[in-house]
Scaffold this motif. Structure first.
Motif, short mmCIF file in Angstrom:
data_model
loop_
_atom_site.label_atom_id
_atom_site.label_comp_id
_atom_site.label_asym_id
_atom_site.label_seq_id
_atom_site.Cartn_x
_atom_site.Cartn_y
_atom_site.Cartn_z
N UNK A 144 0.34 9.62 1.73
CA UNK A 144 -1.09 9.35 1.58
C UNK A 144 -1.33 7.89 1.23
N UNK A 145 -0.52 7.40 0.28
CA UNK A 145 -0.79 6.06 -0.26
C UNK A 145 -0.49 4.93 0.74
N UNK A 146 0.51 5.12 1.60
CA UNK A 146 0.83 4.06 2.58
C UNK A 146 -0.30 3.87 3.60
N UNK A 147 -0.80 4.96 4.23
CA UNK A 147 -1.96 4.78 5.12
C UNK A 147 -3.18 4.22 4.38
N UNK A 148 -3.34 4.64 3.10
CA UNK A 148 -4.46 4.14 2.31
C UNK A 148 -4.34 2.64 2.07
N UNK A 149 -3.10 2.19 1.89
CA UNK A 149 -2.86 0.76 1.69
C UNK A 149 -3.24 -0.03 2.95
N UNK A 150 -2.95 0.56 4.11
CA UNK A 150 -3.31 -0.09 5.39
C UNK A 150 -4.83 -0.16 5.52
N UNK A 151 -5.50 0.92 5.15
CA UNK A 151 -6.97 0.95 5.19
C UNK A 151 -7.55 -0.12 4.26
N UNK A 152 -6.96 -0.22 3.07
CA UNK A 152 -7.41 -1.23 2.11
C UNK A 152 -7.22 -2.63 2.67
N UNK A 153 -6.11 -2.82 3.37
CA UNK A 153 -5.79 -4.10 3.99
C UNK A 153 -6.86 -4.49 5.02
N UNK A 154 -7.24 -3.51 5.85
CA UNK A 154 -8.29 -3.73 6.85
C UNK A 154 -9.62 -4.05 6.16
N UNK A 155 -9.88 -3.36 5.06
CA UNK A 155 -11.11 -3.60 4.32
C UNK A 155 -11.19 -5.01 3.77
N UNK A 156 -10.07 -5.49 3.22
CA UNK A 156 -10.04 -6.85 2.68
C UNK A 156 -10.31 -7.88 3.78
N UNK A 157 -9.71 -7.65 4.95
CA UNK A 157 -9.91 -8.57 6.07
C UNK A 157 -11.39 -8.67 6.44
N UNK A 158 -12.04 -7.52 6.56
CA UNK A 158 -13.44 -7.50 6.96
C UNK A 158 -14.34 -8.08 5.87
#
Length: 243
Positions: A144-158
């Motif tokens: 769960x946490x690894x995909x969530x980290x990727x989502x967070x990464x995308x959020x920071x970029x945007x």
């Protein structure tokens, strides 16, 4: 000579195109002034919204920092009872952060993606807190946490990109700093992931790279707060009467 040929339009010799260009300079200046007024009016229109909500985003650092302390391994290990409340507080901060970013979608579309990603990160934090019940988190939660980290990464970029876009024309230097900060952000995370491979080959070097990347991420986080403060302050102090 070639330079004194008669103009087929007006019949006069010389560089007639240059004369026409000079005659139109007042028109160009007028259009430039009108374009500048339109730009200033657009910034003045969005300034109250951005100034208000970005200012709140900046002050979310206080509860977020408290949540980080409560979920810190050392503190949570000494006082296990603070871990779950810390996770919940962290999730609340993520939810608030996400809703505010979505609220700013009217000013820049990329804020929507950043906000949705923040909401997802908050939901994952709540889920992990409910599953673990303490600082000891089951290994399978990495699913769960690894995909969530990727989502967070995308959020920071945007988010970084959105800040950069809304500053264009108001403070181009700060706008460029947001863009550069994203590059440092992705670079530090890349170094952090790379260090995991280096540790397997050369443990000491891998640990040094991990330490350097961790320090780099702390610096990036601090710079983000500084830039967010400056961005919010710019919009809060922008003369709205420019409308």
């Amino acid at each position: 000579s070639k330079g004194h040929q008669e103009c087929s339009t007006c019949g006069f010799s010389g560089n007639c195109g240059t004369l026409r260009s000079k005659d139109r300079m007042p028109e160009y200046r007028l259009k430039s002034i009108e374009a500048e007024k339109i730009r200033e009016a657009a910034i003045a229109k969005r300034a109250p919204v951005l100034g208000k909500w970005l200012w709140i985003l900046f002050w979310l650092i206080i509860p977020s920092s408290i949540a980080s302390l409560m979920t810190n391994e050392n503190i949570a290990g000494a006082i296990p009872s603070v871990f779950v409340p810390g996770q919940i507080l962290s999730a609340i901060c993520s939810f608030v952060y996400g809703f505010i970013l979505i609220r700013l979608t009217s000013e820049e579309e990329r804020y929507r993606t950043a906000g949705i990603c923040a909401l997802v990160s908050g939901a994952v934090s709540v889920l992990i807190a409910c599953i673990s019940g303490g600082p000891e988190v089951p290994t399978w939660t990495l699913l769960i946490s690894i995909p969530a980290a990727i989502v967070s990464f995308v959020g920071e970029y945007n988010e970084f990109t959105a800040h950069s876009i809304v500053l264009t024309g108001l403070d181009n230097e700060l706008s460029e700093k947001w863009s550069s900060l994203w590059k440092w952000y992705i670079g530090m995370y890349g170094a952090m992931l790379g260090s995991l491979l280096i540790i397997v080959i050369i443990p000491i070097l891998g640990l040094l790279v991990t330490l350097a990347a961790a320090i780099g991420l702390i610096v990036v986080s601090i710079l983000k707060l500084v830039y967010l403060y400056r961005t919010a302050k710019l919009f809060r102090e922008y003369p709205v009467e420019a409308i």
